[in-house]
Design an enzyme around this catalytic site. Sequence first.
Site, PDB file in Angstrom:
ATOM      1  N   LYS A   1     -11.580   0.051  -1.725  1.00  0.00           N
ATOM      2  CA  LYS A   1     -10.638   0.814  -2.553  1.00  0.00           C
ATOM      3  C   LYS A   1     -11.184   0.908  -3.990  1.00  0.00           C
ATOM      4  O   LYS A   1     -12.106   1.673  -4.209  1.00  0.00           O
ATOM      5  CB  LYS A   1      -9.263   0.188  -2.417  1.00  0.00           C
ATOM      6  CG  LYS A   1      -8.916   0.104  -0.915  1.00  0.00           C
ATOM      7  CD  LYS A   1      -7.534  -0.168  -0.592  1.00  0.00           C
ATOM      8  CE  LYS A   1      -7.339  -0.470   0.878  1.00  0.00           C
ATOM      9  NZ  LYS A   1      -7.626   0.650   1.788  1.00  0.00           N
TER      10      LYS A   1
ATOM     11  N   HIS B   1      -5.254  -3.713  -2.615  1.00  0.00           N
ATOM     12  CA  HIS B   1      -4.969  -2.698  -3.636  1.00  0.00           C
ATOM     13  C   HIS B   1      -4.859  -3.285  -5.043  1.00  0.00           C
ATOM     14  O   HIS B   1      -4.550  -2.557  -5.983  1.00  0.00           O
ATOM     15  CB  HIS B   1      -3.674  -1.950  -3.285  1.00  0.00           C
ATOM     16  CG  HIS B   1      -3.800  -1.175  -2.024  1.00  0.00           C
ATOM     17  ND1 HIS B   1      -4.244   0.128  -1.985  1.00  0.00           N
ATOM     18  CD2 HIS B   1      -3.584  -1.549  -0.730  1.00  0.00           C
ATOM     19  CE1 HIS B   1      -4.276   0.536  -0.717  1.00  0.00           C
ATOM     20  NE2 HIS B   1      -3.880  -0.456   0.058  1.00  0.00           N
TER      21      HIS B   1
ATOM     22  N   SER C   1       0.794  -1.229   0.000  1.00  0.00           N
ATOM     23  CA  SER C   1       0.000   0.000   0.000  1.00  0.00           C
ATOM     24  C   SER C   1       0.826   1.279   0.000  1.00  0.00           C
ATOM     25  O   SER C   1       0.403   2.281  -0.560  1.00  0.00           O
ATOM     26  CB  SER C   1      -0.954   0.000   1.191  1.00  0.00           C
ATOM     27  OG  SER C   1      -0.259  -0.228   2.389  1.00  0.00           O
TER      28      SER C   1
HETATM   29  C1  LIG Z   1      -3.157  -3.972   2.246  1.00  0.00           C
HETATM   30  C2  LIG Z   1      -4.354  -3.586   3.037  1.00  0.00           C
HETATM   31  N1  LIG Z   1      -5.052  -4.535   3.666  1.00  0.00           N
HETATM   32  C3  LIG Z   1      -6.146  -4.244   4.376  1.00  0.00           C
HETATM   33  C4  LIG Z   1      -6.594  -2.958   4.500  1.00  0.00           C
HETATM   34  C5  LIG Z   1      -7.800  -2.684   5.332  1.00  0.00           C
HETATM   35  O1  LIG Z   1      -8.942  -2.623   4.541  1.00  0.00           O
HETATM   36  P1  LIG Z   1     -10.220  -1.840   5.088  1.00  0.00           P
HETATM   37  O2  LIG Z   1     -10.007  -0.412   4.818  1.00  0.00           O
HETATM   38  O3  LIG Z   1     -11.357  -2.428   4.346  1.00  0.00           O
HETATM   39  O4  LIG Z   1     -10.279  -2.130   6.551  1.00  0.00           O
HETATM   40  C6  LIG Z   1      -5.901  -1.926   3.855  1.00  0.00           C
HETATM   41  C7  LIG Z   1      -6.286  -0.500   3.907  1.00  0.00           C
HETATM   42  O5  LIG Z   1      -7.069   0.047   4.505  1.00  0.00           O
HETATM   43  C8  LIG Z   1      -4.749  -2.242   3.114  1.00  0.00           C
HETATM   44  O6  LIG Z   1      -4.046  -1.288   2.518  1.00  0.00           O
END
Ligand SMILES: Cc1ncc(COP(=O)(O)O)c(C=O)c1O
Length: 385
Positions: free
Chosen positions: A235, A204, A176
């Site tokens: 996203k 992502h 990310s």
């Molecule tokens: C790689 C990754 N996994 C999980 C999440 C968490 O997802 P959520 O926003 O749906 O909690 C994120 C970002 O928020 C992320 O960048």
Amino acid sequence: MNFLKKELENIKNKGQYRELTYLKGSQNKYCSFEDKKVLLMASNNYLGLCDDERIKKVSKDAIDNYGVGSGGSRLTTGSYDIHKKLEEEIAILKNREAALLFNTGYMANIGVITSICNKEWIIFSDEFNHASIIDGCRLSGAKIVVYKHSDMKDLKQKVKLYKGAKRIIITDGVFSMDGDIAKLPDIIKISKDNDIWVMVDDAHATGILGEKGSGTEEYFGLKGQVDIQVGTFSKALASEGGYVAGSYELIEYLKNKARSFIYSTALSPIVVSAALKALYIIKKDNNLRKNLLNNSKWFQEELKERGFCILESETPIIPLLVGDEDKAMKFSKMLFEEGIFIPAIRPPSVPKDTSRLRITLMATHIKEDLNFVLDKISYVFKKLK
Ligand SMILES: Cc1ncc(COP(=O)(O)O)c(C=O)c1O
């Protein structure tokens, strides 16, 4: 309560105090932060679907059909036909037997890791994995072996060193903060040679990578090789909610074991129907994705030509390296004054001395927007020196 005050002062003294900023209007390329209109270059709304009329319409219809809240956990009174439909659709996109919704990607990672792994397990985790993976690993009680970011030599050595019957490699599909793609072909090979499971968090990558937007596996032509697929609708899919996709047994197991699934109220029908519509849109139209990635390539070339140090990526995430924390903050602030929102990302989110501007592109950005950003970045950078 004195310790709270002290700790807050401590954070402030380190220059790491975080504060919320509030947007007005929808998450689109132009938005207002407390009355200042800016061009948004930092959203995870990669395909620009958060403000899509078709998606807004189905969400409004969902309110008429279901009301606003789900009223219970999935195993009690909160399961609706659209939850099931979304699970079926994401399983199809991910080429898996089944899938299960969680309320966020964060909860999906926590739920799946803690319900499968315990102190009998060894987890090999990329050092740049998302916080939700790190937290899931810690909560599970498993032995955590962190390998250097995407360093397959290090992973191989650690796999040799830490033997055991129950082992799993966990990685982000797209990282990310860096925007790079995990070396999945190597990871799969190591896992097969050593009889280790693989879990990929495609937060992502879903909707972005691969011909159909299925994610990292599809990008590398490795369909069906990953044991556990995790992701989020928050996203590219412009909504909310996480998911796990995998075998029928895996999903049944999670329904019975994953505490973040069992003990939380089901996702609202509003966001579920939005995610479902976004999935239909990305399945039908891969131009959004293609244009976005072409723009990202072009934009990176332009930044390099202007002498900026970027981490090159094949995704819409483009980190512009600054190094020093204060300088990154100032850079971001001055861009804001010029009408562009790009946040500075600093430790602890990224390693020391790698503070950066995390630029992300959206499918709604056009060349005119991007040229404006390039000019402003160059202008501000000169003033910063
Ligand atoms: C790689 C990754 N996994 C999980 C999440 C968490 O997802 P959520 O926003 O749906 O909690 C994120 C970002 O928020 C992320 O960048």
